[in-house]
Scaffold this active site. Structure first.
Site, PDB file in Angstrom:
ATOM      1  N   HIS A 110      58.173  11.911  21.093  1.00 39.62           N
ATOM      2  CA  HIS A 110      57.960  10.574  20.542  1.00 39.62           C
ATOM      3  C   HIS A 110      58.158  10.680  19.037  1.00 39.62           C
ATOM      4  CE1 HIS A 110      56.189   8.996  24.312  1.00 39.62           C
ATOM      5  NE2 HIS A 110      55.846  10.275  24.484  1.00 39.62           N
TER       6      HIS A 110
ATOM      7  N   ARG B 114      58.308   7.996  17.040  1.00 41.15           N
ATOM      8  CA  ARG B 114      57.505   6.910  16.444  1.00 41.15           C
ATOM      9  C   ARG B 114      58.256   6.003  15.479  1.00 41.15           C
ATOM     10  NH1 ARG B 114      54.074   7.587  20.447  1.00 41.15           N
ATOM     11  NH2 ARG B 114      52.429   9.117  20.110  1.00 41.15           N
TER      12      ARG B 114
ATOM     13  N   ASN C 177      58.980   4.172  23.485  1.00 41.53           N
ATOM     14  CA  ASN C 177      57.819   3.349  23.108  1.00 41.53           C
ATOM     15  C   ASN C 177      57.602   3.262  21.601  1.00 41.53           C
ATOM     16  OD1 ASN C 177      56.957   6.040  23.029  1.00 41.53           O
ATOM     17  ND2 ASN C 177      54.917   5.609  23.820  1.00 41.53           N
TER      18      ASN C 177
ATOM     19  N   ASP D  88      58.010   5.772  29.861  1.00 42.69           N
ATOM     20  CA  ASP D  88      56.998   6.780  29.531  1.00 42.69           C
ATOM     21  C   ASP D  88      55.802   6.199  28.777  1.00 42.69           C
ATOM     22  OD1 ASP D  88      56.010   9.509  29.288  1.00 42.69           O
ATOM     23  OD2 ASP D  88      56.371   9.213  27.157  1.00 42.69           O
TER      24      ASP D  88
ATOM     25  N   HIS E 299      57.134   8.377  34.596  1.00 40.64           N
ATOM     26  CA  HIS E 299      55.762   8.668  34.163  1.00 40.64           C
ATOM     27  C   HIS E 299      54.927   8.361  35.407  1.00 40.64           C
ATOM     28  CE1 HIS E 299      52.247   8.331  31.287  1.00 40.64           C
ATOM     29  NE2 HIS E 299      51.783   7.696  32.349  1.00 40.64           N
TER      30      HIS E 299
ATOM     31  N   HIS F  11      56.307  15.320  32.324  1.00 35.51           N
ATOM     32  CA  HIS F  11      54.996  15.973  32.153  1.00 35.51           C
ATOM     33  C   HIS F  11      54.188  16.204  33.449  1.00 35.51           C
ATOM     34  CE1 HIS F  11      53.933  11.724  32.096  1.00 35.51           C
ATOM     35  NE2 HIS F  11      54.219  11.559  30.831  1.00 35.51           N
TER      36      HIS F  11
ATOM     37  N   ASN G 146      47.835  12.221  28.152  1.00 33.57           N
ATOM     38  CA  ASN G 146      48.133  11.621  29.453  1.00 33.57           C
ATOM     39  C   ASN G 146      49.464  12.180  29.960  1.00 33.57           C
ATOM     40  OD1 ASN G 146      48.231   9.997  31.658  1.00 33.57           O
ATOM     41  ND2 ASN G 146      48.861   8.164  30.559  1.00 33.57           N
TER      42      ASN G 146
ATOM     43  N   ASP H 256      56.326  16.663  25.122  1.00 32.55           N
ATOM     44  CA  ASP H 256      55.635  15.372  25.001  1.00 32.55           C
ATOM     45  C   ASP H 256      54.995  15.258  23.614  1.00 32.55           C
ATOM     46  OD1 ASP H 256      54.746  12.850  25.554  1.00 32.55           O
ATOM     47  OD2 ASP H 256      53.393  13.407  27.172  1.00 32.55           O
TER      48      ASP H 256
ATOM     49  N   HIS I  43      49.841  11.337  16.400  1.00 29.42           N
ATOM     50  CA  HIS I  43      48.940  10.219  16.125  1.00 29.42           C
ATOM     51  C   HIS I  43      48.223  10.487  14.810  1.00 29.42           C
ATOM     52  CE1 HIS I  43      49.429   8.124  19.874  1.00 29.42           C
ATOM     53  NE2 HIS I  43      49.120   9.200  20.585  1.00 29.42           N
TER      54      HIS I  43
HETATM   55  O1  DOR Z   1      49.717  11.714  25.851  1.00 30.22           O
HETATM   56  C1  DOR Z   1      50.620  10.898  25.868  1.00 30.22           C
HETATM   57  N1  DOR Z   1      51.052  10.298  24.736  1.00 30.22           N
HETATM   58  N2  DOR Z   1      51.166  10.579  27.037  1.00 30.22           N
HETATM   59  C2  DOR Z   1      52.035   9.573  27.171  1.00 30.22           C
HETATM   60  O2  DOR Z   1      52.458   9.345  28.264  1.00 30.22           O
HETATM   61  C3  DOR Z   1      52.430   8.770  25.992  1.00 30.22           C
HETATM   62  C4  DOR Z   1      52.217   9.496  24.738  1.00 30.22           C
HETATM   63  C5  DOR Z   1      52.259   8.637  23.509  1.00 30.22           C
HETATM   64  O3  DOR Z   1      53.186   7.843  23.340  1.00 30.22           O
HETATM   65  O4  DOR Z   1      51.371   8.792  22.646  1.00 30.22           O
HETATM   66 ZN    ZN Z   2      55.488  10.983  26.488  1.00 31.73          ZN
END
Ligand code: DOR
Ligand code: ZN
Length: 423
Positions: free
Chosen positions: A62, A64, A94, A152, A179, A232, A278, A305, A309
């Site tokens: 990701h 971002r 996403n 996802d 997913h 995952h 997740n 993955d 954050h």
């Molecule tokens: O832990 C996760 N973070 N699992 C996901 O499926 C999405 C991802 C996210 O975009 O932060």
């Molecule tokens: Zn992911």
């Protein structure tokens, strides 16, 4: 420009090579792999004692960007990739706006090319806005450069829509990346359901939430003849479902993340939100099954993955913390732990980081064959280093491995013959 990498242990799983050899790069392409190569005026790098491999490929990250650049952006994320030995990544849709239309796909590719640290292969969304109710314009997205489709972060809950997605993607010969999660079984769960969740008083997510969704999507792939890639994988049951599906010829591939083969739900004790992701961390029996799957081919790839954050999104009560951890800079050493433990051969480990993921998603990389783009990594499996906030180049520092001593690091990463690490 010519670059001659001399005397490294060349590991090229796609060609079955594991030998001390030289690699000659010319104008961004691999020109030759062999012994005693000579090249007039070439820049020489002495790789004695080091491993030379195809640049690693992480098919689940990701970045971002667009929209959440305070967590990561395309430049910082691909810089983290280069640092980890990765020359290609596939980024999930996403972002904000979501990659469900070609202008977002084009933006991602343009930014990645400008940054120049790694190839970025965008993954488009299966459904518009990741809402799960109507398919994206897959044809447009594929034309713009998407290599697969995924919602996802969310399952495609409707089996009918998943059926159509597999059928439609099949006409373009691209995979649907699932997913796999049955949301009614997840309920309000925030970690694996088991003794630890009970003791911590946290709501659990049972394994059957993943396995039932994996089983459904395998059946839909079998029914439609479409290509399915399972993201995952975290449970023993899912590994076994995929193994059996492959044995009967279903077009299914799958990946597992380093945290799922390294940690169990015990890491959640202390309510560490950096152990929240997740799918969640599972049991030791699941860890063992994932490792067995990586070794025997039930699983095709290691994918991180990488989910950056901000600290403010993690420094909160466990139940409301966001899911996900950064992974690009710790994937290689965590994979090498399995080699040291005798669970994977070094060849298989490199395959799971290069040729395996490329084959799963159809990415034209992952080998050192002459004529191929010179994306490669030189790594030392013995270097020890400690995971600290300062050392991580990703914008976000959310990792359960903070403070761990890691063994193994990329020394040099070449992208089309250009040195991107050290930059
Ligand atoms: O832990 C996760 N973070 N699992 C996901 O499926 C999405 C991802 C996210 O975009 O932060
Ligand atoms: Zn992911």
């Amino acid at each position: 420009m010519k670059i001659l990498i001399q005397g490294g242990r060349v590991l090229d799983p796609a060609n079955g090579i594991d030998q001390v050899q030289d690699v000659l790069i010319n104008d961004g392409l691999i020109e030759a792999v062999g012994t005693h190569l000579k090249a007039e005026g070439a820049q020489i790098y002495d790789a004695a004692g080091q491993i030379v491999a195809p640049g690693f490929v992480d098919i689940h990250v990701h970045l971002r960007d667009p929209g959440y650049e305070y967590k990561e952006d395309i430049a910082s994320g691909t810089r983290a990739a280069a640092r980890g030995g990765f020359t290609s990544v596939a980024c999930m849709p996403n972002s904000n706006p979501i990659n469900d239309n070609k202008s977002v796909t084009c933006y991602i590719r343009k930014r990645a090319a400008e940054a120049g640290f790694a190839n970025v292969f965008p993954v488009g969304s299966i459904t518009k806005g990741l809402k799960g109710d109507c398919l994206s314009e897959m044809g447009d997205l594929k034309d713009a450069g998407c290599i697969g489709f995924s919602d996802d972060g969310h399952p495609v809950s409707s089996p009918e829509l998943m059926r159509r997605a597999l059928e439609y993607a099949k006409t373009f010969d691209v995979p649907i990346i699932t997913h796999a999660e049955e949301l009614e079984l997840v309920g309000n769960g925030v970690m694996n359901e088991g003794d630890v969740s009970t003791q911590l008083g946290l709501q659990g997510i049972p394994w059957v939430a993943e396995d039932s969704a994996t089983a459904r999507d395998i059946m839909l792939a079998e029914f439609t003849g479409g290509r399915l890639h399972v993201a995952h994988v975290s449970t023993a049951g899912s590994v076994e479902l995929i193994r059996q599906a492959k044995a009967r010829g279903v077009r299914v591939t799958a990946e597992a993340a380093p945290h799922h083969f390294t940690l169990t739900d015990e890491a959640v004790r202390g309510y560490d939100t950096n152990a929240k992701m997740n799918p969640p961390l599972r049991l030791q029996s699941d860890v063992e099954a994932v490792i067995a799957g990586l070794a025997d081919g039930a699983l095709d790839a290691i994918a991180t993955d990488h989910a950056p954050h901000h600290i403010d999104e993690k420094n909160v009560e466990f139940a409301i913390a966001l899911n996900g951890i950064v992974g690009l800079e710790t994937s290689l050493p965590l994979t090498l732990r399995l080699v040291e433990q005798g669970r994977l051969s070094l060849m298989r480990a490199v395959e799971l980081l290069s040729a395996g993921p490329c084959k799963a998603l159809g990415i034209p990389r992952g080998t050192l064959s002459p004529g191929q783009v010179a994306d490669l990594v030189i790594f030392d499996p013995t270097i020890e280093w400690t995971v600290t906030e300062e050392r991580l180049v990703s914008k976000s520092k959310n990792t359960p491995f903070m403070g761990w001593t890691m063994k193994g690091a990329a020394l040099r990463t070449y992208l089309a013959g250009n040195l991107v690490l050290p930059a």
